[in-house]
Design a protein around this motif. Sequence first.
Motif, PDB file in Angstrom:
ATOM      1  N   ALA A 258       7.526  24.773 -25.015  1.00  0.00           N
ATOM      2  CA  ALA A 258       8.109  25.894 -25.746  1.00  0.00           C
ATOM      3  C   ALA A 258       8.554  25.507 -27.152  1.00  0.00           C
ATOM      4  CB  ALA A 258       9.311  26.455 -24.968  1.00  0.00           C
ATOM      5  N   LEU A 259       8.393  24.232 -27.517  1.00  0.00           N
ATOM      6  CA  LEU A 259       8.829  23.767 -28.832  1.00  0.00           C
ATOM      7  C   LEU A 259       7.694  23.840 -29.842  1.00  0.00           C
ATOM      8  CD1 LEU A 259      10.822  20.545 -27.820  1.00  0.00           C
ATOM      9  CD2 LEU A 259      11.748  22.829 -28.296  1.00  0.00           C
ATOM     10  N   SER A 260       8.055  23.935 -31.108  1.00  0.00           N
ATOM     11  CA  SER A 260       7.062  23.831 -32.183  1.00  0.00           C
ATOM     12  C   SER A 260       6.805  22.357 -32.468  1.00  0.00           C
ATOM     13  CB  SER A 260       7.600  24.507 -33.446  1.00  0.00           C
ATOM     14  OG  SER A 260       8.723  23.790 -33.953  1.00  0.00           O
ATOM     15  N   GLY A 261       5.753  22.096 -33.202  1.00  0.00           N
ATOM     16  CA  GLY A 261       5.455  20.724 -33.573  1.00  0.00           C
ATOM     17  C   GLY A 261       6.575  20.096 -34.374  1.00  0.00           C
ATOM     18  N   GLU A 262       7.200  20.902 -35.220  1.00  0.00           N
ATOM     19  CA  GLU A 262       8.311  20.385 -36.029  1.00  0.00           C
ATOM     20  C   GLU A 262       9.503  19.995 -35.159  1.00  0.00           C
ATOM     21  OE1 GLU A 262       5.914  23.203 -38.582  1.00  0.00           O
ATOM     22  OE2 GLU A 262       6.716  23.177 -36.544  1.00  0.00           O
ATOM     23  N   ASP A 263       9.767  20.811 -34.138  1.00  0.00           N
ATOM     24  CA  ASP A 263      10.932  20.546 -33.298  1.00  0.00           C
ATOM     25  C   ASP A 263      10.689  19.404 -32.306  1.00  0.00           C
ATOM     26  OD1 ASP A 263      12.390  22.574 -34.483  1.00  0.00           O
ATOM     27  OD2 ASP A 263      11.711  24.090 -33.045  1.00  0.00           O
ATOM     28  N   ASN A 264       9.442  19.289 -31.854  1.00  0.00           N
ATOM     29  CA  ASN A 264       9.169  18.318 -30.793  1.00  0.00           C
ATOM     30  C   ASN A 264       9.018  16.893 -31.317  1.00  0.00           C
ATOM     31  OD1 ASN A 264       8.365  17.716 -27.911  1.00  0.00           O
ATOM     32  ND2 ASN A 264       6.527  17.031 -28.977  1.00  0.00           N
ATOM     33  N   ALA A 265       8.428  16.721 -32.508  1.00  0.00           N
ATOM     34  CA  ALA A 265       8.175  15.378 -33.036  1.00  0.00           C
ATOM     35  C   ALA A 265       9.490  14.667 -33.327  1.00  0.00           C
ATOM     36  CB  ALA A 265       7.319  15.460 -34.293  1.00  0.00           C
ATOM     37  N   ASP A 266       9.649  13.468 -32.777  1.00  0.00           N
ATOM     38  CA  ASP A 266      10.852  12.673 -33.011  1.00  0.00           C
ATOM     39  C   ASP A 266      10.725  11.960 -34.364  1.00  0.00           C
ATOM     40  OD1 ASP A 266      11.947  13.313 -30.452  1.00  0.00           O
ATOM     41  OD2 ASP A 266      10.605  11.835 -29.549  1.00  0.00           O
ATOM     42  N   GLN A 267      11.429  12.493 -35.371  1.00  0.00           N
ATOM     43  CA  GLN A 267      11.348  11.942 -36.715  1.00  0.00           C
ATOM     44  C   GLN A 267      11.971  10.540 -36.763  1.00  0.00           C
ATOM     45  OE1 GLN A 267      11.800  15.044 -39.987  1.00  0.00           O
ATOM     46  NE2 GLN A 267      12.980  16.018 -38.342  1.00  0.00           N
ATOM     47  N   ILE A 268      11.532   9.754 -37.756  1.00  0.00           N
ATOM     48  CA  ILE A 268      11.924   8.346 -37.841  1.00  0.00           C
ATOM     49  C   ILE A 268      12.463   8.043 -39.239  1.00  0.00           C
ATOM     50  CG2 ILE A 268      11.175   5.964 -37.413  1.00  0.00           C
ATOM     51  CD1 ILE A 268       8.658   7.147 -36.068  1.00  0.00           C
ATOM     52  N   ARG A 269      13.501   7.253 -39.298  1.00  0.00           N
ATOM     53  CA  ARG A 269      14.061   6.753 -40.551  1.00  0.00           C
ATOM     54  C   ARG A 269      14.383   5.273 -40.389  1.00  0.00           C
ATOM     55  NH1 ARG A 269      12.108   9.978 -43.439  1.00  0.00           N
ATOM     56  NH2 ARG A 269      13.133  11.639 -44.612  1.00  0.00           N
ATOM     57  N   MET A 270      14.567   4.588 -41.497  1.00  0.00           N
ATOM     58  CA  MET A 270      14.982   3.188 -41.461  1.00  0.00           C
ATOM     59  C   MET A 270      16.502   3.127 -41.515  1.00  0.00           C
ATOM     60  SD  MET A 270      12.362   1.279 -41.083  1.00  0.00           S
ATOM     61  CE  MET A 270      13.123  -0.335 -41.392  1.00  0.00           C
ATOM     62  N   ARG A 271      17.087   2.415 -40.582  1.00  0.00           N
ATOM     63  CA  ARG A 271      18.528   2.208 -40.532  1.00  0.00           C
ATOM     64  C   ARG A 271      18.801   0.734 -40.285  1.00  0.00           C
ATOM     65  NH1 ARG A 271      18.152   6.619 -42.238  1.00  0.00           N
ATOM     66  NH2 ARG A 271      19.047   8.598 -41.451  1.00  0.00           N
ATOM     67  N   ALA A 275      13.604   0.689 -37.491  1.00  0.00           N
ATOM     68  CA  ALA A 275      13.195   2.082 -37.292  1.00  0.00           C
ATOM     69  C   ALA A 275      14.174   2.753 -36.335  1.00  0.00           C
ATOM     70  CB  ALA A 275      11.780   2.140 -36.725  1.00  0.00           C
ATOM     71  N   GLU A 276      14.597   3.968 -36.727  1.00  0.00           N
ATOM     72  CA  GLU A 276      15.524   4.726 -35.882  1.00  0.00           C
ATOM     73  C   GLU A 276      15.005   6.136 -35.709  1.00  0.00           C
ATOM     74  OE1 GLU A 276      19.811   6.513 -36.667  1.00  0.00           O
ATOM     75  OE2 GLU A 276      19.915   4.345 -36.315  1.00  0.00           O
ATOM     76  N   PHE A 277      14.894   6.570 -34.461  1.00  0.00           N
ATOM     77  CA  PHE A 277      14.439   7.923 -34.162  1.00  0.00           C
ATOM     78  C   PHE A 277      15.610   8.893 -34.256  1.00  0.00           C
ATOM     79  CE2 PHE A 277      11.279   5.232 -32.227  1.00  0.00           C
ATOM     80  CZ  PHE A 277      10.084   5.908 -32.416  1.00  0.00           C
ATOM     81  N   LEU A 278      15.337  10.090 -34.756  1.00  0.00           N
ATOM     82  CA  LEU A 278      16.387  11.086 -34.931  1.00  0.00           C
ATOM     83  C   LEU A 278      16.543  11.983 -33.701  1.00  0.00           C
ATOM     84  CD1 LEU A 278      15.744  12.105 -38.655  1.00  0.00           C
ATOM     85  CD2 LEU A 278      17.035  10.164 -37.720  1.00  0.00           C
TER      86      LEU A 278
END
Length: 361
Positions: A258-271, A275-278
């Motif tokens: 039921a999620l959109s691609g934007e909502d489902n993808a676990d975004q990543i940043r450097m912390r 790598a840290e998933f949001l």
Amino acid sequence: MSHNTFGHLFRVTTFGESHGPAIGAIVDGCPPGLPLSEADIQGFLDKRRPGQSRFTTQRQEPDAVKILSGVFEDDRSNGQRTTGTPIMLMIENVDQRSKDYSEIRDKYRPGHADLTYDAKYGIRDYRGGGRSSARETASRVAAGAVARKVIPGITIRGALVQMGPHRIDRKNWDWSEVDRNPFFCPDAAAARMWEDYLDGVRKSGSSIGAVIEVTASGVPVGWGAPIYGKLDSELASAMMSINAVKGVEIGAGFAAAALSGEDNADQIRMRHGKAEFLSNNAGGILGGISTGQDIVVRFAVKPTSSILTPRQSITRSGEEADVFTKGRHDPCVGIRAVPVGEAMMAIVLADQFLRHRGQVG
């Protein structure tokens, strides 16, 4: 009967029947030199043990485990340690009441494996189901305790998150609450409500299903293999092998549809250089390989099929009959499935760790 073994390098074979003299497991592939005593195993078996509240079967089994092989104690080891040879674990059955099943010896219980076992093997153990009984899962819990020794530093925890139609409020999640109520429930308010709800189910002679969530924290990046050795596929197989389980999901699971691609993808940043998933919709696994996040698995357990309400069925000779089951049964078998789910998570992770170490060092 084949297929009593699970795993590749860390292999668990269970044996025994519900109303036989004993059940147990043989654990093969455990590395040598790990401290292991019966006390290390017993605490996990006590979590699964029947008869601890009015909400579980009143069969009184101490589930005292004995280690019959695979450990050695000498002056240098400071206690028993694994030798690298097969570890045999045995749990005696002491409170069988086979007479409770005498009236249904020639009848197939709806929802049970009676008909399919008889059709496949031409023989079945009507006393509680034999190998198809949930009693077999005590062996898995014992083996899971050994598996945890292989993967120190990883925390595996399970909780009941839904009973029948009643779900917990995740805003109230408190792991410390799991050990304070008879349901392994992380939501104190939900646990109080479930007491009255399950009392009603129990007194009516019926049963109800449940959903269990198992989480593993501290799993490093890289465990699991693409295509046919995926960590999530093996976890799904492990959980589906538990008695009465009819559905498994990883991370967001079916809700991901039921999620959109934007909502489902676990975004990543450097912390801090890492790598840290949001978010963690993937449940800690991408491409069948662990991401370093918490691994999250949920599985659905159907209502206990042994109930007092008469159900339509047939006999071995093909005659129609009504069946109701006497004896001592769980009004919600999902409660005691929590430590079983934890054990299967540990067994899969121990196996995946050894395979990962064998492939990449």
